[in-house]
Write a protein that holds these residues in place. Structure first.
Motif, PDB file in Angstrom:
ATOM      1  N   VAL A  29      -0.053  -3.801  -5.673  1.00 54.14           N
ATOM      2  CA  VAL A  29       0.276  -2.583  -5.469  1.00 54.14           C
ATOM      3  C   VAL A  29      -1.025  -1.526  -5.372  1.00 54.14           C
ATOM      4  O   VAL A  29      -1.528  -1.396  -6.551  1.00 54.14           O
ATOM      5  N   VAL A  30      -1.269  -0.990  -4.241  1.00 54.75           N
ATOM      6  CA  VAL A  30      -2.347  -0.079  -4.061  1.00 54.75           C
ATOM      7  C   VAL A  30      -1.757   1.173  -3.945  1.00 54.75           C
ATOM      8  O   VAL A  30      -1.148   1.555  -2.940  1.00 54.75           O
ATOM      9  N   LEU A  31      -1.982   2.062  -4.737  1.00 54.49           N
ATOM     10  CA  LEU A  31      -1.778   3.395  -4.818  1.00 54.49           C
ATOM     11  C   LEU A  31      -2.845   4.147  -4.401  1.00 54.49           C
ATOM     12  O   LEU A  31      -3.863   4.328  -5.151  1.00 54.49           O
ATOM     13  N   ALA A  32      -2.663   5.008  -3.050  1.00 54.36           N
ATOM     14  CA  ALA A  32      -3.637   5.412  -2.360  1.00 54.36           C
ATOM     15  C   ALA A  32      -3.415   6.917  -2.041  1.00 54.36           C
ATOM     16  O   ALA A  32      -2.107   7.297  -1.716  1.00 54.36           O
ATOM     17  N   THR A  33      -4.342   7.834  -1.817  1.00 53.75           N
ATOM     18  CA  THR A  33      -4.153   9.212  -1.183  1.00 53.75           C
ATOM     19  C   THR A  33      -4.635   8.815   0.258  1.00 53.75           C
ATOM     20  O   THR A  33      -4.641   7.629   0.775  1.00 53.75           O
ATOM     21  N   ALA A  34      -4.621   9.848   1.007  1.00 50.58           N
ATOM     22  CA  ALA A  34      -5.119   9.709   2.533  1.00 50.58           C
ATOM     23  C   ALA A  34      -6.305   8.992   2.810  1.00 50.58           C
ATOM     24  O   ALA A  34      -6.652   8.770   3.883  1.00 50.58           O
ATOM     25  N   LEU A  59       0.801  -1.055  -0.004  1.00 47.94           N
ATOM     26  CA  LEU A  59       0.057   0.014  -0.113  1.00 47.94           C
ATOM     27  C   LEU A  59       0.983   1.237  -0.128  1.00 47.94           C
ATOM     28  O   LEU A  59       1.797   1.448   0.767  1.00 47.94           O
ATOM     29  N   CYS A  60       0.833   2.283  -0.912  1.00 44.22           N
ATOM     30  CA  CYS A  60       1.734   3.258  -1.199  1.00 44.22           C
ATOM     31  C   CYS A  60       0.953   4.252  -0.974  1.00 44.22           C
ATOM     32  O   CYS A  60      -0.064   4.960  -1.689  1.00 44.22           O
ATOM     33  N   PHE A  61       1.400   5.372  -0.148  1.00 48.60           N
ATOM     34  CA  PHE A  61       0.453   6.400   0.207  1.00 48.60           C
ATOM     35  C   PHE A  61       1.238   7.805  -0.883  1.00 48.60           C
ATOM     36  O   PHE A  61       2.445   8.230  -0.442  1.00 48.60           O
ATOM     37  N   LEU A  62       0.159   8.432  -1.386  1.00 43.64           N
ATOM     38  CA  LEU A  62       0.971   9.401  -2.345  1.00 43.64           C
ATOM     39  C   LEU A  62      -0.335  10.867  -2.101  1.00 43.64           C
ATOM     40  O   LEU A  62      -1.174  10.557  -1.714  1.00 43.64           O
ATOM     41  N   PRO A  63       0.194  12.046  -2.390  1.00 45.24           N
ATOM     42  CA  PRO A  63      -0.511  13.003  -1.987  1.00 45.24           C
ATOM     43  C   PRO A  63      -1.956  13.209  -2.905  1.00 45.24           C
ATOM     44  O   PRO A  63      -2.794  13.826  -2.332  1.00 45.24           O
ATOM     45  N   GLY A  64      -1.890  13.019  -4.151  1.00 45.12           N
ATOM     46  CA  GLY A  64      -3.157  13.140  -5.072  1.00 45.12           C
ATOM     47  C   GLY A  64      -3.302  12.180  -5.990  1.00 45.12           C
ATOM     48  O   GLY A  64      -2.316  11.327  -6.322  1.00 45.12           O
TER      49      GLY A  64
END
Length: 845
Positions: A287-292, A235-240
């Motif tokens: 791989v889950v690319l997610a915001t907040a 799980l990868c946290f990105l801003p937008g």
């Protein structure tokens, strides 16, 4: 479906339930702190409703900050009971409701909760309200907490209230809730290892919406590293959304990566969101690319690794320019703990943090409270409708900033939502019931009579959730694209348009349409202008515009709006250090629409001011729409007081040099400056600053007569300066004695004294001083003049402040040097006994 008893029994928060029950029985309020994965969001509401162990039956309302979290929490609780959402557990979010007569636990967004409180402050039938993820400090959640505390104090003391979070300011919330007990649940026994993975090279800090591509490259590389080094999903946290798309592209095809790539954010299709929460197929990796949105309330099955880019998006509002936007910031330590916790929900996990360990201590402890940084227009309307227009009586962890509230009140007054005292009007109450920002509510109410409910709702739906960038920056073009589109945005847009149409019909009579039918372009422009009247912009070049708020605006490359004389700017941001805003979404309008929609900003005024460009007074009658000038005409008889003020403004801008200084005026000023410096009062200070400060006194009559710069230039400045002389004390008559304009020398000549710099200077030919032993003195005998002894040709031969010493020690050298060069002039052996003369010797025949 079968009840998941084992899953319910093994949720760690179960051990905190007795303490939570006692706290609510004794105090009616409680703060629940429970780490991620403990069951805080799922087991606690079921237990409080009496659905797990046969306790007292209660109706529980759970408020979540996001729609995706509300849906997921309700479906998870229903699954634990062996049911589908909509039975005993349901949810309501904007535009979607799955709840019925049997529902006893309902999950709602905080926005929906606020709407219910405004309609029914008692929350009839609700026994317990759980404010989940209160650490995120969303404005709606803070507002809902304040309203609920009012309800408990005035209407329903028995209403129970729980503030729940994994990481929060527990003491602050406990004080806010009236000394509520803090109940803590033990965390999941799954450790999470931390791997510090800073970029190999320095990256530029984020600003605005920009994130250094080098950091995104590094995040993608860290995801690939995590897949090599660890088992399980990532799980990868990105801003937008933009950064998610960039990293997804960098990761490449699933077959090469060895994992499926999924994107989770508020705009993701519901099917994608549900697929992520359902888990992957056995033997596959994701791989889950997610915001907040994935920080809180969501368990993503299979995740054993978190990659944290360390960034977040927070709202920021430029109240002076009327611009609101998201900005990228460093994520707080609390957010970092929340994110890391996602890796340990089901088993031991690992978090890769894309920053240096040494930077951790410098991160903010908690996210910024939204109330301190956001646009408060919607909050101000909520507070007004609640009966507390300035929000001074609301129990809030952070008070709203005074400037932001003033800007919000001004916006609401301009749209007719509140009266001058801040109380809501009938129109304002109808706006509040529409469930959109007050600006959009105004556009709905005022646009529908012209366009009809359906068309107005469709355009407002585009404005309530900004369309994808690929739709372009032309609002009308985006409207057409949404109608055609079969993408996820198009589906959400249609649902929101239907909701708004229904809401609009509930608060306003669509009625007959006025005027001729408008094209889509004109309709989009009208709605955008109604929503954002201060962002109406007039062209000042092919790509440059001036908004009526006074802020410049620039179009992007390839904009469809290029060359249009008027546009209504719907979405704009102002990059860091940029002088102008950047238009993200706008619509074409005409001047008539601009005047109609921003009528409150239309003004005709007599302008009398100093123009720095023309370096003169400008007097004209001007018609303006805010900062945009529509028309002007010369003012034949400007107000005399305003003319005087404009001339003083010009003097302040350009200094005394605006006047025409004759040699006599300059000389008098220098003499006065000398006396002020040597003798002080009563002699006036005539420095630039002092003259400007007393301009009314010494330039008064000239200012009263002048209409512009030319009149001031004709003023006799010397006579004006004489008004500053100390006449009252009688010292003015001593000006010639103390600072003589000229000094008579032995030859009979009257030589001008130069008071320009430092010591006064008397420049005189040497032969004219024969016989003068003592240096002339000024300032009442205090200051000797500096004598510049000139050759017969007028060139400096010597400088002295002591003539006697010069005749005795210096004259011989000067005589030896010059008498051969000037033989026709006298060079006596003894100058003290010689006769001074202005003439040469008579020529010998």
């Amino acid at each position: 479906m079968t009840r998941r008893t084992d899953a319910l029994d093994h949720l760690p928060v179960r051990t905190a339930l007795p303490g939570l029950t006692r706290a609510l029985d004794d105090h009616g309020t409680a703060v629940l702190c429970a780490p991620p994965g403990t069951g805080k969001t799922t087991l606690v509401p079921l237990a409080l409703a009496g659905l797990t162990d046969g306790g007292p039956a209660r109706r529980v309302l759970v408020a979540e900050p996001r729609r995706i979290a509300a849906r997921a929490a309700a479906r998870r609780m229903a699954w634990l009971l062996g049911e589908e959402a909509g039975g005993r557990v349901g949810f309501t979010v904007r535009g979607e409701r799955k709840a019925g007569p049997r529902t006893v636990v309902e999950v709602v967004t905080t926005g929906v909760l606020l709407q219910r409180l405004q309609r029914d402050p008692e929350l009839a039938g609700v026994d317990v309200v759980v404010l989940d993820e209160c650490h995120e400090r969303h404005l709606d959640a803070d507002t809902a907490a304040a309203f609920l505390l009012d309800v408990r104090a005035a209407l329903r003391p028995g209403l129970r209230l729980v503030a729940a979070s994994a990481t929060t300011d527990a003491e602050g919330w406990a004080r806010l809730l009236g000394g509520a007990p803090v109940v803590t649940a033990e965390g999941v026994a799954h450790p999470v290892d931390t791997v510090w993975a800073p970029p190999p090279r320095a990256v530029r800090p984020p600003h605005g919406l920009r994130v250094d591509p080098a950091l995104l490259d590094h995040v993608a590389a860290t995801v690939r590293r995590a897949l090599r080094e660890r088992e399980g999903d990532v799980l990868c946290f990105l801003p937008g959304v933009g950064e998610i798309g960039r990293v997804a592209g960098l990761l490449g095809a699933p077959e090469r990566l060895g994992a499926e790539v999924l994107q989770v954010h508020g705009r993701a299709p519901a099917a994608v969101q549900e697929a992520v929460l359902a888990g992957g197929a056995p033997g596959s990796r994701r791989v889950v690319l997610a915001t907040a949105v994935a920080e809180s309330s969501l368990t993503v099955p299979g995740v054993r690794v978190v990659v944290d880019a360390g960034l977040a998006r927070e709202p920021r509002t430029d109240h002076a320019r009327g611009l609101s936007a998201l900005t990228t910031v460093r994520a707080s330590r609390a957010s970092g703990r929340q994110r890391a916790g996602r890796a340990g929900r089901e088993a031991p996990g690992t978090v890769y943090r894309c920053w240096a360990e040494g930077d951790e201590a410098r991160l903010p402890a908690f996210p910024a409270a939204e109330i301190t940084v956001a646009d408060l227009t919607a909050f101000a309307l909520q507070a007004a409708c609640w009966g507390d227009p300035d929000a001074s009586g609301l129990a809030l962890l952070d008070p709203p900033p005074t400037g932001a509230m003033a800007a919000a009140r001004a916006a609401l007054t301009a749209t007719g939502a509140v009266d001058e005292a801040g109380r809501p009007t009938d129109r304002g109450r109808r706006m509040a019931r529409l469930g959109v920002h007050p600006r959009l509510a105004r556009a709905l109410l005022d646009g529908a009579p012209r366009l009809g409910a359906r068309r107005t709702a469709e355009v407002v739906a585009l404005l309530s959730e900004e369309p994808p960038r690929e739709y372009g920056d032309d609002l009308a073009g985006a409207w057409r694209a949404a109608r055609r589109g079969g993408d996820a945005y198009g589906a959400r847009w249609r649902a929101e348009a239907r909701r708004l149409e229904g809401a609009l019909r509930g608060v306003a009579d669509d009625g007959p349409r006025s005027g001729a039918p408008l094209t889509d372009d004109a309709a989009a422009g009208l709605v955008a202008a109604l929503a954002f009247p201060e962002r109406i912009a007039c062209a000042r070049g092919e790509e440059s515009y001036l908004m009526v708020s006074g802020t410049g605006a620039e179009l992007g490359d390839g904009s469809r709006l290029r060359g249009m004389p008027w546009i209504a700017v719907a979405v704009a941001d102002r990059p860091v250090a940029a002088a102008s805003a950047r238009v993200r979404l706008g619509a074409v309008i005409d001047e008539e629409t601009a005047r109609e929609t921003a009528g409150a900003l239309l003004a005709e005024d007599e302008e009398v001011r100093w123009s720095p460009e023309r370096r003169d007074v400008v007097a004209r009658r001007v018609t303006r729409l805010g900062a945009v000038e529509l028309a002007s005409a010369r003012l034949a008889a400007p107000d005399r007081a305003r003319l005087r003020s404009a001339l003083l403004e010009g003097l302040a801008a350009e200094g005394p040099e605006l006047l025409r200084w004759s040699a006599e005026a300059t000389g008098l000023r220098q003499r006065l400056a000398f006396l002020h410096r040597e003798l002080g009062g009563p002699w006036p200070d005539v420095s630039d600053a002092a003259l400007l400060a007393r301009a009314d006194e010494w330039l008064g009559p000239e200012l009263d007569r002048a209409r512009g710069r030319a009149d001031l230039e004709r003023a006799d400045v010397r006579s004006c300066l004489e008004r500053l002389l100390p006449w009252a004390s009688g010292d003015a008559v001593r000006l010639g004695e103390l600072a003589p304009e000229r000094i008579e020398v032995p030859s009979g000549s009257r030589i001008r004294v130069d008071y320009g710099e430092g010591q006064p200077v008397l420049a005189v030919k040497l032969q004219e001083l024969f016989g003068l032993q003592d240096t002339p003195l000024v300032a009442g005998g205090r200051v000797p003049v500096l004598v510049h002894l000139l050759s017969p040709a007028g060139r400096p031969a010597a400088v002295t402040a002591d003539l006697a010493s010069f005749w005795r020690d210096g004259y011989r050298a000067v005589r030896a040097e010059l008498r051969g060069r000037y033989p026709r002039h006298p060079w006596p052996e003894d100058p003290s006994a010689a006769e001074a003369t202005r003439r040469a010797n008579a020529r010998r025949r």
